[in-house]
Design a protein around this motif. Structure first.
Motif, mmCIF file in Angstrom:
data_model
loop_
_atom_site.group_PDB
_atom_site.id
_atom_site.type_symbol
_atom_site.label_atom_id
_atom_site.label_comp_id
_atom_site.label_asym_id
_atom_site.label_seq_id
_atom_site.Cartn_x
_atom_site.Cartn_y
_atom_site.Cartn_z
ATOM 1 N N GLY A 16 0.879 -1.170 -0.096
ATOM 2 C CA GLY A 16 -0.038 -0.023 0.009
ATOM 3 C C GLY A 16 0.733 1.235 0.150
ATOM 4 O O GLY A 16 0.276 2.392 0.082
ATOM 5 N N ARG A 17 2.163 1.116 0.100
ATOM 6 C CA ARG A 17 3.078 2.367 0.074
ATOM 7 C C ARG A 17 3.020 2.935 -1.407
ATOM 8 O O ARG A 17 3.206 2.256 -2.409
ATOM 9 N N ARG A 18 2.822 4.152 -1.307
ATOM 10 C CA ARG A 18 2.983 4.927 -2.489
ATOM 11 C C ARG A 18 3.885 6.296 -2.298
ATOM 12 O O ARG A 18 3.481 6.784 -0.858
ATOM 13 N N SER A 19 4.293 6.895 -3.095
ATOM 14 C CA SER A 19 4.799 8.134 -2.915
ATOM 15 C C SER A 19 3.916 9.133 -2.850
ATOM 16 O O SER A 19 2.992 9.380 -3.809
ATOM 17 N N VAL A 20 3.574 9.632 -1.722
ATOM 18 C CA VAL A 20 2.715 10.977 -1.299
ATOM 19 C C VAL A 20 3.014 12.096 -1.396
ATOM 20 O O VAL A 20 4.196 12.688 -0.854
ATOM 21 N N LYS A 21 2.538 12.936 -2.380
ATOM 22 C CA LYS A 21 2.986 14.367 -2.391
ATOM 23 C C LYS A 21 2.400 15.405 -1.471
ATOM 24 O O LYS A 21 2.790 16.537 -1.376
ATOM 25 N N ILE A 22 1.117 15.061 -1.331
ATOM 26 C CA ILE A 22 0.502 16.165 -0.611
ATOM 27 C C ILE A 22 -0.155 15.483 0.768
ATOM 28 O O ILE A 22 -0.829 14.543 0.499
ATOM 29 N N TYR A 73 11.489 21.665 -7.095
ATOM 30 C CA TYR A 73 10.492 20.931 -7.625
ATOM 31 C C TYR A 73 9.864 20.184 -6.740
ATOM 32 O O TYR A 73 8.956 19.369 -7.300
ATOM 33 N N ASN A 74 10.138 20.212 -5.566
ATOM 34 C CA ASN A 74 9.200 19.299 -4.568
ATOM 35 C C ASN A 74 8.641 20.047 -3.309
ATOM 36 O O ASN A 74 8.689 19.752 -2.098
ATOM 37 N N GLN A 75 8.186 21.153 -3.914
ATOM 38 C CA GLN A 75 7.623 22.483 -2.678
ATOM 39 C C GLN A 75 6.434 21.808 -2.007
ATOM 40 O O GLN A 75 6.370 21.981 -0.884
ATOM 41 N N ILE A 163 12.914 11.672 -1.979
ATOM 42 C CA ILE A 163 12.961 12.763 -2.911
ATOM 43 C C ILE A 163 14.386 12.859 -3.265
ATOM 44 O O ILE A 163 15.327 13.271 -2.155
ATOM 45 N N GLY A 164 14.850 12.994 -4.508
ATOM 46 C CA GLY A 164 16.200 13.012 -4.996
ATOM 47 C C GLY A 164 16.309 14.407 -5.732
ATOM 48 O O GLY A 164 17.598 14.846 -5.783
ATOM 49 N N GLY A 165 15.204 14.992 -5.898
ATOM 50 C CA GLY A 165 15.154 16.576 -6.785
ATOM 51 C C GLY A 165 15.542 17.488 -5.743
ATOM 52 O O GLY A 165 14.572 18.093 -5.531
ATOM 53 N N TYR A 166 16.953 17.759 -5.193
ATOM 54 C CA TYR A 166 17.090 18.898 -4.451
ATOM 55 C C TYR A 166 18.661 19.361 -4.480
ATOM 56 O O TYR A 166 19.506 18.545 -5.218
ATOM 57 N N TYR A 201 3.645 1.553 -12.280
ATOM 58 C CA TYR A 201 4.155 0.234 -12.993
ATOM 59 C C TYR A 201 5.206 -0.264 -12.416
ATOM 60 O O TYR A 201 6.301 0.437 -12.491
ATOM 61 N N ARG A 202 5.425 -1.424 -12.468
ATOM 62 C CA ARG A 202 6.531 -2.174 -12.266
ATOM 63 C C ARG A 202 7.296 -3.119 -13.357
ATOM 64 O O ARG A 202 6.261 -4.237 -13.908
ATOM 65 N N LEU A 203 8.173 -3.206 -13.684
ATOM 66 C CA LEU A 203 8.742 -3.976 -14.783
ATOM 67 C C LEU A 203 8.496 -5.549 -14.426
ATOM 68 O O LEU A 203 8.796 -5.901 -13.124
HETATM 69 C C1 LIG Z 1 16.060 7.900 -4.770
HETATM 70 C C2 LIG Z 1 14.740 8.357 -5.108
HETATM 71 C C3 LIG Z 1 14.474 9.743 -5.592
HETATM 72 C C4 LIG Z 1 13.159 10.375 -6.009
HETATM 73 N N1 LIG Z 1 12.987 11.405 -6.169
HETATM 74 C C5 LIG Z 1 11.769 12.173 -6.181
HETATM 75 C C6 LIG Z 1 11.503 13.476 -6.496
HETATM 76 O O1 LIG Z 1 12.601 14.258 -6.568
HETATM 77 N N2 LIG Z 1 10.212 14.002 -6.548
HETATM 78 C C7 LIG Z 1 9.336 13.033 -6.369
HETATM 79 O O2 LIG Z 1 8.193 13.491 -6.443
HETATM 80 N N3 LIG Z 1 9.546 11.697 -6.174
HETATM 81 C C8 LIG Z 1 10.534 11.037 -6.381
HETATM 82 N N4 LIG Z 1 10.931 9.685 -6.287
HETATM 83 C C9 LIG Z 1 9.583 8.867 -5.990
HETATM 84 C C10 LIG Z 1 9.433 8.038 -7.193
HETATM 85 O O3 LIG Z 1 9.097 8.754 -8.364
HETATM 86 C C11 LIG Z 1 8.460 6.952 -6.778
HETATM 87 O O4 LIG Z 1 9.332 6.080 -6.163
HETATM 88 C C12 LIG Z 1 8.462 6.035 -7.999
HETATM 89 O O5 LIG Z 1 7.805 6.655 -9.303
HETATM 90 C C13 LIG Z 1 7.570 4.742 -7.770
HETATM 91 O O6 LIG Z 1 6.119 5.156 -7.045
HETATM 92 P P1 LIG Z 1 5.959 4.685 -5.788
HETATM 93 O O7 LIG Z 1 6.891 5.409 -4.790
HETATM 94 O O8 LIG Z 1 4.606 5.142 -5.485
HETATM 95 O O9 LIG Z 1 5.741 3.323 -5.779
HETATM 96 C C14 LIG Z 1 12.048 9.508 -5.929
HETATM 97 C C15 LIG Z 1 12.256 8.116 -5.580
HETATM 98 C C16 LIG Z 1 13.498 7.493 -4.982
HETATM 99 C C17 LIG Z 1 13.870 6.167 -4.711
#
Ligand SMILES: Cc1cc2nc3c(=O)[nH]c(=O)nc-3n(C[C@H](O)[C@H](O)[C@H](O)COP(=O)(O)O)c2cc1C
Length: 212
Positions: A16-22, A73-75, A163-166, A201-203
């Motif tokens: 259930g983990r997703r990258s949550v932005k908000i 980019y990640n405000q 987040i890697g974008g910083y 999506y995953r490969l």
């Molecule tokens: C090292 C790393 C750097 C990432 N950098 C960013 C980022 O700068 N901004 C962002 O919105 N998501 C970032 N992500 C999130 C990825 O986009 C995300 O993990 C991927 O699309 C898979 O989605 P999920 O985490 O919801 O499974 C990063 C993920 C990783 C592992």
């Protein structure tokens, strides 16, 4: 570790983990609970058990304002999360080997003989490593703790975004760390989600794996 997790459902925690932005800006996480999350995450494995991860928890208005300027980019994650954890790698982790090995002997996890034999060997190994080799070790270890932190956060009922974008060139100095010693690894925003993360999506394993 004595946490009674809010979410003990392995399936939900992991899949259930997703990258949550908000995140819900009203939901704060106490420093006590964040400390617990960091302690639990730190049970991750590491090379020679040197635990080279270092964290800066940015949970104040002032800290977030400083971070915002470095993470353009990640405000949204910076602004709305309860905290952003900046993960660094210590490029001199051997400075802690005496503490770690002595404590291990004291706790009965390691014999004095093993300590006497291994400590100088590993100290020498780290002291003589090339910068590239050290970077590789530290990035792997800090990556493992970061993943574990994101799953522990889920078990506490929160969501995250790696987040890697910083601005990695300037983050250490901005937060008073020696940039020669502390390598930026990633930021991890943490909080209660306000908007679901998108599925991704995953490969297939056939693409990522070979069998021999
Ligand atoms: C090292 C790393 C750097 C990432 N950098 C960013 C980022 O700068 N901004 C962002 O919105 N998501 C970032 N992500 C999130 C990825 O986009 C995300 O993990 C991927 O699309 C898979 O989605 P999920 O985490 O919801 O499974 C990063 C993920 C990783 C592992």
């Amino acid at each position: 570790m004595s946490s009674t997790f809010k979410n003990n459902d392995f399936n939900d925690v992991v899949f259930g983990r997703r990258s949550v932005k908000i995140y819900d800006e009203q939901v704060k996480i106490s420093r006590e609970e964040l400390t617990e999350i960091l302690e639990e995450a730190s049970s991750a494995p590491s090379s020679v058990n040197l635990q080279p991860w270092r964290f800066i928890v940015i949970d104040t208005e002032e800290g977030k304002a400083k971070l915002s300027a470095l993470a353009s980019y990640n405000q949204t994650q910076v602004k709305t999360s309860a905290a952003v954890i900046a993960v660094f790698g210590d490029l001199m982790p051997q400075r802690h080997i005496e503490e770690i090995f002595s404590k291990s002997v004291e706790l009965g996890y390691m014999s004095q003989e093993v300590k006497d034999k291994q400590q100088p060997m590993y100290e020498g190994l780290y002291d003589n490593s090339t910068p590239q080799k050290l970077r590789d070790i530290v990035l792997i270890d800090a990556g493992l703790v970061s993943m574990q932190l994101m799953l522990v956060a889920r078990a506490h009922g929160y969501d995250t975004n790696p987040i890697g974008g910083y601005d990695k060139a300037n983050i250490a100095e901005a937060f008073d760390l020696d940039k020669e010693r502390y390598l930026p690894v990633m930021l991890i925003s943490i909080g209660q989600k306000a908007v679901d993360g998108r599925p991704s999506y995953r490969l297939p394993v056939e693409v990522t794996t070979t069998w021999k």
